[in-house]
Design a protein around this motif. Structure first.
Motif, mmCIF file in Angstrom:
data_model
loop_
_atom_site.group_PDB
_atom_site.id
_atom_site.type_symbol
_atom_site.label_atom_id
_atom_site.label_comp_id
_atom_site.label_asym_id
_atom_site.label_seq_id
_atom_site.Cartn_x
_atom_site.Cartn_y
_atom_site.Cartn_z
ATOM 1 N N MET A 218 0.832 -1.202 0.000
ATOM 2 C CA MET A 218 0.000 0.000 0.000
ATOM 3 C C MET A 218 0.860 1.242 0.000
ATOM 4 N N LYS A 219 0.400 2.239 -0.721
ATOM 5 C CA LYS A 219 1.169 3.483 -0.767
ATOM 6 C C LYS A 219 0.914 4.293 0.497
ATOM 7 N N THR A 220 1.959 4.746 1.100
ATOM 8 C CA THR A 220 1.802 5.657 2.231
ATOM 9 C C THR A 220 1.767 7.065 1.666
ATOM 10 N N PRO A 221 1.249 8.054 2.431
ATOM 11 C CA PRO A 221 1.180 9.415 1.900
ATOM 12 C C PRO A 221 2.548 9.914 1.451
ATOM 13 N N ARG A 222 3.579 9.601 2.223
ATOM 14 C CA ARG A 222 4.876 10.150 1.874
ATOM 15 C C ARG A 222 5.482 9.465 0.670
ATOM 16 N N GLY A 223 4.972 8.263 0.370
ATOM 17 C CA GLY A 223 5.545 7.556 -0.768
ATOM 18 C C GLY A 223 4.790 7.804 -2.052
ATOM 19 N N ALA A 224 3.645 8.442 -1.930
ATOM 20 C CA ALA A 224 2.820 8.622 -3.114
ATOM 21 C C ALA A 224 3.547 9.478 -4.142
ATOM 22 N N ALA A 225 3.332 9.111 -5.406
ATOM 23 C CA ALA A 225 3.966 9.898 -6.464
ATOM 24 C C ALA A 225 3.307 11.269 -6.512
ATOM 25 N N PRO A 226 4.099 12.319 -6.837
ATOM 26 C CA PRO A 226 3.518 13.653 -6.898
ATOM 27 C C PRO A 226 2.420 13.736 -7.944
ATOM 28 N N GLU A 227 1.364 14.443 -7.626
ATOM 29 C CA GLU A 227 0.267 14.600 -8.579
ATOM 30 C C GLU A 227 0.468 15.885 -9.351
ATOM 31 N N PRO A 228 0.600 15.785 -10.655
ATOM 32 C CA PRO A 228 0.881 16.999 -11.418
ATOM 33 C C PRO A 228 -0.259 17.999 -11.321
ATOM 34 N N GLY A 229 0.080 19.277 -11.197
ATOM 35 C CA GLY A 229 -0.923 20.324 -11.230
ATOM 36 C C GLY A 229 -1.568 20.644 -9.895
ATOM 37 N N ARG A 230 -1.398 19.768 -8.910
ATOM 38 C CA ARG A 230 -2.026 20.041 -7.626
ATOM 39 C C ARG A 230 -1.065 20.812 -6.725
ATOM 40 N N PRO A 231 -1.530 21.870 -6.053
ATOM 41 C CA PRO A 231 -0.622 22.640 -5.208
ATOM 42 C C PRO A 231 0.053 21.775 -4.152
ATOM 43 N N ILE A 232 1.313 22.011 -3.959
ATOM 44 C CA ILE A 232 2.081 21.231 -2.997
ATOM 45 C C ILE A 232 1.922 21.869 -1.623
ATOM 46 N N ASP A 233 1.383 21.100 -0.692
ATOM 47 C CA ASP A 233 1.157 21.631 0.655
ATOM 48 C C ASP A 233 2.338 21.239 1.541
ATOM 49 N N PHE A 234 3.357 22.064 1.497
ATOM 50 C CA PHE A 234 4.582 21.698 2.209
ATOM 51 C C PHE A 234 4.363 21.595 3.711
ATOM 52 N N VAL A 235 3.573 22.506 4.254
ATOM 53 C CA VAL A 235 3.368 22.504 5.703
ATOM 54 C C VAL A 235 2.773 21.160 6.151
ATOM 55 N N ARG A 236 1.779 20.738 5.419
ATOM 56 C CA ARG A 236 1.120 19.477 5.762
ATOM 57 C C ARG A 236 2.108 18.301 5.593
ATOM 58 N N ASN A 237 2.791 18.290 4.466
ATOM 59 C CA ASN A 237 3.754 17.216 4.205
ATOM 60 C C ASN A 237 4.833 17.164 5.278
ATOM 61 N N ALA A 238 5.292 18.356 5.664
ATOM 62 C CA ALA A 238 6.356 18.420 6.663
ATOM 63 C C ALA A 238 5.858 17.867 7.990
ATOM 64 N N ARG A 239 4.630 18.225 8.329
ATOM 65 C CA ARG A 239 4.065 17.746 9.589
ATOM 66 C C ARG A 239 3.984 16.223 9.603
ATOM 67 N N LEU A 240 3.539 15.658 8.489
ATOM 68 C CA LEU A 240 3.459 14.199 8.387
ATOM 69 C C LEU A 240 4.835 13.577 8.598
ATOM 70 N N ALA A 241 5.828 14.142 7.918
ATOM 71 C CA ALA A 241 7.180 13.593 7.992
ATOM 72 C C ALA A 241 7.739 13.736 9.399
ATOM 73 N N LEU A 242 7.463 14.867 10.027
ATOM 74 C CA LEU A 242 8.003 15.084 11.368
ATOM 75 C C LEU A 242 7.399 14.113 12.380
ATOM 76 N N GLY A 243 6.216 13.616 12.049
ATOM 77 C CA GLY A 243 5.564 12.674 12.946
ATOM 78 C C GLY A 243 6.066 11.250 12.782
ATOM 79 N N ASP A 244 7.090 11.049 11.988
ATOM 80 C CA ASP A 244 7.593 9.703 11.720
ATOM 81 C C ASP A 244 8.999 9.557 12.305
ATOM 82 N N PRO A 245 9.081 8.985 13.502
ATOM 83 C CA PRO A 245 10.385 8.934 14.181
ATOM 84 C C PRO A 245 11.440 8.154 13.400
ATOM 85 N N PHE A 246 11.007 7.081 12.688
ATOM 86 C CA PHE A 246 12.022 6.330 11.933
ATOM 87 C C PHE A 246 12.647 7.206 10.862
ATOM 88 N N LEU A 247 11.788 7.896 10.157
ATOM 89 C CA LEU A 247 12.257 8.760 9.077
ATOM 90 C C LEU A 247 13.252 9.783 9.622
#
Ligand code: SF4
Lengths: 469, 239
Positions: free
Chosen positions: A1-30
């Motif tokens: 299953m694709k995790t949010p962080r592994g999903a391929a970028p969707e062309p044309g959709r605004p990149i929500d860095f704040v949200r992405n960063a928050r997700l990544a910061l919540g992943d201690p292994f990463l």
């Protein structure tokens, strides 16, 4: 299953860095994996760079070569095309990603394809195009192969699967090999090699990127460590190289400086394990090499960047990844947070330029402007300045959030006069005295300060007041 | 030697002690210090966040205030970098102003830079009997090239025990609006820095930028850490 962080970028959709960063910061292994890898990279790079006393002079030289080339890009591209043709290769020009992917899909139609490292192919969504053209595609860089098995996008230019654990990799390869494998890196590498070897032998088309294209000779230069590029370019009958138009350099003699800079900046190696210089298809009497050679040159927004005087220097990038390795933001969030193929500081500049400010306008702000990227870049791209320039463009074209706009307007209004500053300063100090170091509420954006930090203590009076006495 | 002191908006309003320390220190070294009262803010926050039209009047204003100064000295590396490195870019559409910016920029110095490179002093007669870690704030380090100057000054402070800081050249995560816009990320960067500071065994951490120190201090206090922050000007003025 694709995790949010592994999903391929969707062309044309605004990149929500704040949200992405928050997700990544919540992943201690990463976080732990990135920190360990980045620190290791940085230490290795610093050590081998220190061995080259003329490093700064080499950077200057490389930067000068790139600038010179970008100054007459048309001329060198024409020369390149003529030279490739002269040696029996075919050059294809593609205006955008879809066109480039279409050309390659047509050339490869229905055949078995092995691929080797190419960010550009990620950029143009090549694998999807090949799949719809009925090709069976295998990524042959170890990291990319694993990502392909996992259905994920790369997260680092040089270490694409840095975000995944060896247990995760063991599970992937166990599924591919059809037998359970232990999470031992050496065993896993051996199994992957075995699986890949089969794919090489069956392959009819080999697709690679290009680190450099030499105009003088029509040569494609490929730098690698695993040896898979060698196989990709020699076993299949057809070799297709895909490259952005900015990869051209004038002469073979210019290569030396880049071959010194690239591996040291990229992986902290003195030399890469393999450097291939490929000039045209196999000639009569030669024992290896493809029978057919195609070079696909893709623009995909580069000409526009080239026409943009302020930003042009970004096209000098040699994709070494050094700016990622020193970037404290990248280290915390990883590549996927940037929502596009290019991540880290170079991604924060390149993605908005290639995909537009509406899509990637957040990215230039995703930097504390510490300047480490600009300091390390082997071709001296002034990344911090470019980030600043882009921020100004974003504010002008797209505007900033209301709270931020009000805050900065108020700030600059207050600072527009010494009287206003004195008054406002008194108010701030008074308010600070009332609310204490850890107030429960503050208006945005200050609320985000107190989420993690105490307020500075209140000074009884301003400096300028003491001066007046 | 005459110098105009640019205390910067933050020092003026929130850290006046730092301004006084800088002034005392310069006086002590025989510099005639002026304080042009019209000064306010260099506009860095707005400029860094892309608000160039808002930053421009502030830049023009500051250039006017300091136009006639022999030297401008500020206890803040990032504000000096703003004037020296970024005013010419910010004002590039107005060639006369851009030239003025380059001119004023050439005469503008961060405090430790002024002491070491202009006055040629490394021993300022300070006494600070504490364990201290030095955090090289990014703008000073990479835009002004402040590598040796602060360290040389600190090494000459009597009884100061300079502690090495792991990952010293890594950003603390402040970055002006960055600390507000990307608060979690900024906090994650801060955390690495705070751990290194605590592990250094220092009683105080110092820097050439009060803004970075304000952020570090806020983090240390939130952790109820025993380590304090002190701007380098105050160490150098301590007797
Ligand atoms: S911008 Fe510079 S450091 Fe970053 S990947 Fe490109 S060449 Fe390397």
């Amino acid at each position: 299953m694709k995790t949010p962080r592994g999903a391929a970028p969707e062309p044309g959709r605004p990149i929500d860095f704040v949200r992405n960063a928050r997700l990544a910061l919540g992943d201690p292994f990463l976080r732990a994996a990135l920190r360990a890898t980045m620190v290791r990279f940085r230490d290795r790079q610093a050590a081998v760079i220190a061995e080259v006393p003329e490093w700064q002079a080499l950077r200057d030289y490389a930067c000068a070569v790139k600038r010179h080339t970008l100054g007459r890009l048309d001329q060198y591209l024409e020369q390149l095309e003529a030279q490739v043709a002269l040696r029996g290769g075919h050059v294809h020009w593609a205006r955008d990603g879809a066109e480039a992917a279409g050309i390659i899909a047509r050339l490869a139609r229905g055949r078995r394809v092995v691929k080797s490292k190419s960010m550009t192919s990620e950029e143009i969504g090549l694998n999807e195009a090949l799949a719809s053209a009925g090709c069976e595609v295998t990524e042959t860089d170890l990291g990319e192969y694993l990502l392909q098995l996992a259905g994920e996008a790369p997260s680092h230019l040089i270490a694409p699967i840095v975000h995944r654990s060896k247990e995760f990799i063991a599970a992937l390869l166990s599924a591919a090999a059809g037998r359970p494998l232990p999470a031992e890196p050496e065993r896993l590498t051996a199994v992957a090699r075995e699986l890949l070897r089969r794919r090489f032998l069956e392959a009819e088309v080999g697709i690679t990127g290009a680190n450099f294209l030499v105009a003088e000779t029509g040569t494609v230069v490929l730098v690698e460590n695993e040896g898979n590029i060698r196989l990709t370019t020699t076993i299949p009958r057809v070799h297709i190289a895909l490259a952005g138009v900015e990869k051209v350099i004038p002469r073979l003699a210019d290569l030396a400086v880049f071959l010194t800079l690239l591996p040291r900046a990229a992986t902290g190696q003195r030399m890469s394990s393999y450097v291939s210089l490929l000039t045209g298809p196999r000639r009569s009497g030669e024992r290896d090499g493809p029978e057919e050679f195609h070079l696909v040159l893709v623009d995909n927004g580069r000409t526009a960047v080239h026409g943009d005087e302020t930003m042009r220097e970004v096209l000098a990038c040699i994709r070494c990844g050094a700016c990622l390795d020193v970037c404290p933001v990248f280290e915390r969030v990883g590549g996927h947070a940037y929502g596009s193929v290019y991540s880290g500081p170079i991604g924060a500049v390149l993605t908005p330029l290639l995909q537009g400010l509406t899509v990637a306008g957040d990215l230039p702000f995703a930097s504390s402007l510490c300047g480490a990227c600009g300091e390390v870049c082997p071709v001296k791209i002034d990344l911090p300045r470019l980030l600043l320039e882009l921020r100004a463009r974003v504010v002008r074209s797209r505007g900033a959030p209301l709270g931020e706009r009000l805050f900065l307007r108020a700030w600059t209004w207050v600072m527009g006069s010494a009287v206003r500053l004195t008054l406002a300063g008194s108010l701030v100090r008074l308010a600070r005295g009332l609310v204490g170091p850890r107030p429960r509420w503050l208006p945005a954006p200050l609320s985000r300060w107190i989420a993690f930090r105490d307020l500075p203590p209140a000074a009884p009076a301003a400096f300028r007041r003491g001066r007046r006495r | 030697m005459r110098a105009a002191l640019f205390v910067t908006c933050l020092v003026d309003q929130l850290f006046p002690r730092t301004g006084r320390a800088a002034e005392d220190l310069l006086r002590h070294l025989g510099v005639t210090v002026e304080f042009p009262p019209g000064q306010t803010c260099c506009g860095q926050v707005a400029f860094n966040d892309g608000f160039w039209s808002e930053a421009r009047p502030l830049a023009r204003r500051l250039l006017g205030v300091f136009d006639h100064a022999d030297a401008v000295v500020a206890p803040s590396a990032s504000c000096v970098a703003m004037i020296r490195e970024f005013y010419p870019i910010l004002l590039r559409d107005d060639p006369a102003r851009a030239a003025q910016a380059r001119e004023v920029g050439r005469r503008t110095y961060e405090l430790t830079e002024f002491l070491v490179d202009v006055l040629g002093v490394v021993a300022v007669g300070a006494h600070f009997p504490h364990r201290v870690a030095y955090h090289p704030a990014c703008h000073g380090l990479r835009l002004l090239g402040l590598r040796e100057q602060p360290l040389r000054l600190l090494r000459h402070v009597r009884e100061l025990d300079l502690r090495p800081l792991v990952g010293a050249e890594e950003c603390c995560g402040f970055g002006g609006m960055f600390a507000l816009k990307f608060a979690e990320l900024s906090a994650a960067m801060l955390e690495t820095k705070l751990r290194a500071i605590e592990a250094s065994g220092a009683e105080f951490v110092t820097a050439t930028d009060v803004s970075c120190l304000m952020h570090i201090d806020g983090g240390l206090r939130r952790r109820r850490s025993a380590v304090g922050t002190i701007p380098i000007a105050e160490i150098l003025a301590a007797r």
